[in-house]
Design a protein around this motif. Structure first.
Motif, PDB file in Angstrom:
ATOM      1  N   ARG A   1       0.834  -1.214   0.000  1.00  0.00           N
ATOM      2  CA  ARG A   1       0.000   0.000   0.000  1.00  0.00           C
ATOM      3  C   ARG A   1       0.865   1.259   0.000  1.00  0.00           C
ATOM      4  O   ARG A   1       0.549   2.225  -0.697  1.00  0.00           O
ATOM      5  CB  ARG A   1      -0.955  -0.025   1.184  1.00  0.00           C
ATOM      6  N   VAL A   2       1.937   1.259   0.772  1.00  0.00           N
ATOM      7  CA  VAL A   2       2.837   2.413   0.779  1.00  0.00           C
ATOM      8  C   VAL A   2       3.440   2.596  -0.607  1.00  0.00           C
ATOM      9  O   VAL A   2       3.483   3.708  -1.143  1.00  0.00           O
ATOM     10  CB  VAL A   2       3.946   2.252   1.840  1.00  0.00           C
ATOM     11  N   TYR A   3       3.906   1.513  -1.193  1.00  0.00           N
ATOM     12  CA  TYR A   3       4.474   1.592  -2.541  1.00  0.00           C
ATOM     13  C   TYR A   3       3.449   2.093  -3.551  1.00  0.00           C
ATOM     14  O   TYR A   3       3.776   2.859  -4.454  1.00  0.00           O
ATOM     15  CB  TYR A   3       5.006   0.229  -2.996  1.00  0.00           C
ATOM     16  N   ALA A   4       2.206   1.653  -3.403  1.00  0.00           N
ATOM     17  CA  ALA A   4       1.161   2.102  -4.336  1.00  0.00           C
ATOM     18  C   ALA A   4       0.960   3.610  -4.239  1.00  0.00           C
ATOM     19  O   ALA A   4       0.835   4.289  -5.259  1.00  0.00           O
ATOM     20  CB  ALA A   4      -0.147   1.356  -4.069  1.00  0.00           C
ATOM     21  N   VAL A   5       0.938   4.140  -3.021  1.00  0.00           N
ATOM     22  CA  VAL A   5       0.794   5.587  -2.847  1.00  0.00           C
ATOM     23  C   VAL A   5       1.989   6.304  -3.482  1.00  0.00           C
ATOM     24  O   VAL A   5       1.824   7.283  -4.212  1.00  0.00           O
ATOM     25  CB  VAL A   5       0.646   5.960  -1.349  1.00  0.00           C
ATOM     26  N   GLN A   6       3.181   5.803  -3.225  1.00  0.00           N
ATOM     27  CA  GLN A   6       4.376   6.419  -3.801  1.00  0.00           C
ATOM     28  C   GLN A   6       4.349   6.349  -5.327  1.00  0.00           C
ATOM     29  O   GLN A   6       4.700   7.319  -6.004  1.00  0.00           O
ATOM     30  CB  GLN A   6       5.632   5.737  -3.268  1.00  0.00           C
TER      31      GLN A   6
ATOM     32  N   ALA B   1      -5.310   5.404  -4.089  1.00  0.00           N
ATOM     33  CA  ALA B   1      -4.962   4.034  -3.699  1.00  0.00           C
ATOM     34  C   ALA B   1      -6.047   3.453  -2.793  1.00  0.00           C
ATOM     35  O   ALA B   1      -6.531   2.339  -3.019  1.00  0.00           O
ATOM     36  CB  ALA B   1      -3.603   4.014  -2.994  1.00  0.00           C
ATOM     37  N   GLY B   2      -6.446   4.207  -1.770  1.00  0.00           N
ATOM     38  CA  GLY B   2      -7.500   3.733  -0.879  1.00  0.00           C
ATOM     39  C   GLY B   2      -8.822   3.558  -1.610  1.00  0.00           C
ATOM     40  O   GLY B   2      -9.529   2.572  -1.413  1.00  0.00           O
TER      41      GLY B   2
END
Length: 165
Positions: free
Chosen positions: A24-29, A113-114
């Motif tokens: 999820r962090v990677y997706a936001v980035q 992302a969310g």
């Protein structure tokens, strides 16, 4: 990791959770990078898989483990494929004077992302909201943004999946 959820050890469950959080962090980035650099999802996906996922990041202790690459790819694909719907839902959750294109680009990436998970996955909305609030806390440790993320994603979740509440 094989086996059902019930057959996993606490360590396996913790590792699985760390891998999904990292995805999820990677997706936001990645979504932020796509917008900031004007890059395609395919280009960013390849770059992240080749150079970033699983590598130690001196700036963040959240992304120091391998990520669930399948989840990362799904979030990215769903955010791109459903972007119009996600952005419209975000706009409805925001104050009328603050459409999505006027908010911080990191927040925009968080909402996309969310929103992708709320629209296209079977992950319980409360889990999605909690995860992205934690990410907001990492990106904005001193600000009000985590509460803002919570409120907007809660609104989006209730609209996208009212049966979950």
């Amino acid at each position: 990791m094989s086996g059902s959820r019930e057959n996993r050890t606490p360590e396996q469950r913790a590792e699985r959770q760390a891998r999904t959080s990292a995805a999820r962090v990677y997706a936001v980035q990645a979504l932020f990078q796509m917008e900031a650099a004007g890059q395609s999802a395919d280009t960013v996906l390849r770059e992240f898989r080749q150079w970033r996922i699983g590598r130690e990041d001196e700036d963040s202790d959240m992304v120091s483990v391998e990520a669930d690459e399948s989840l990362f790819g799904r979030i990215l694909d769903d955010a791109v494929n459903w972007q119009s719907r996600i952005d419209q839902a975000t706009d409805r959750a925001l104050v009328a004077k603050w459409p999505i294109d006027r908010i911080d680009p990191v927040l925009r990436a968080l909402f996309r992302a969310g929103g992708a998970e709320l629209v296209a996955s079977k992950t319980p909305p409360r889990v999605v909201i909690t995860e992205y609030v934690r990410i907001a806390e990492a990106f904005f440790p001193e600000g009000r943004e985590p509460k803002f993320v919570n409120a907007v994603l809660d609104h989006m979740a209730r609209e996208a999946r009212p049966d979950a509440f």
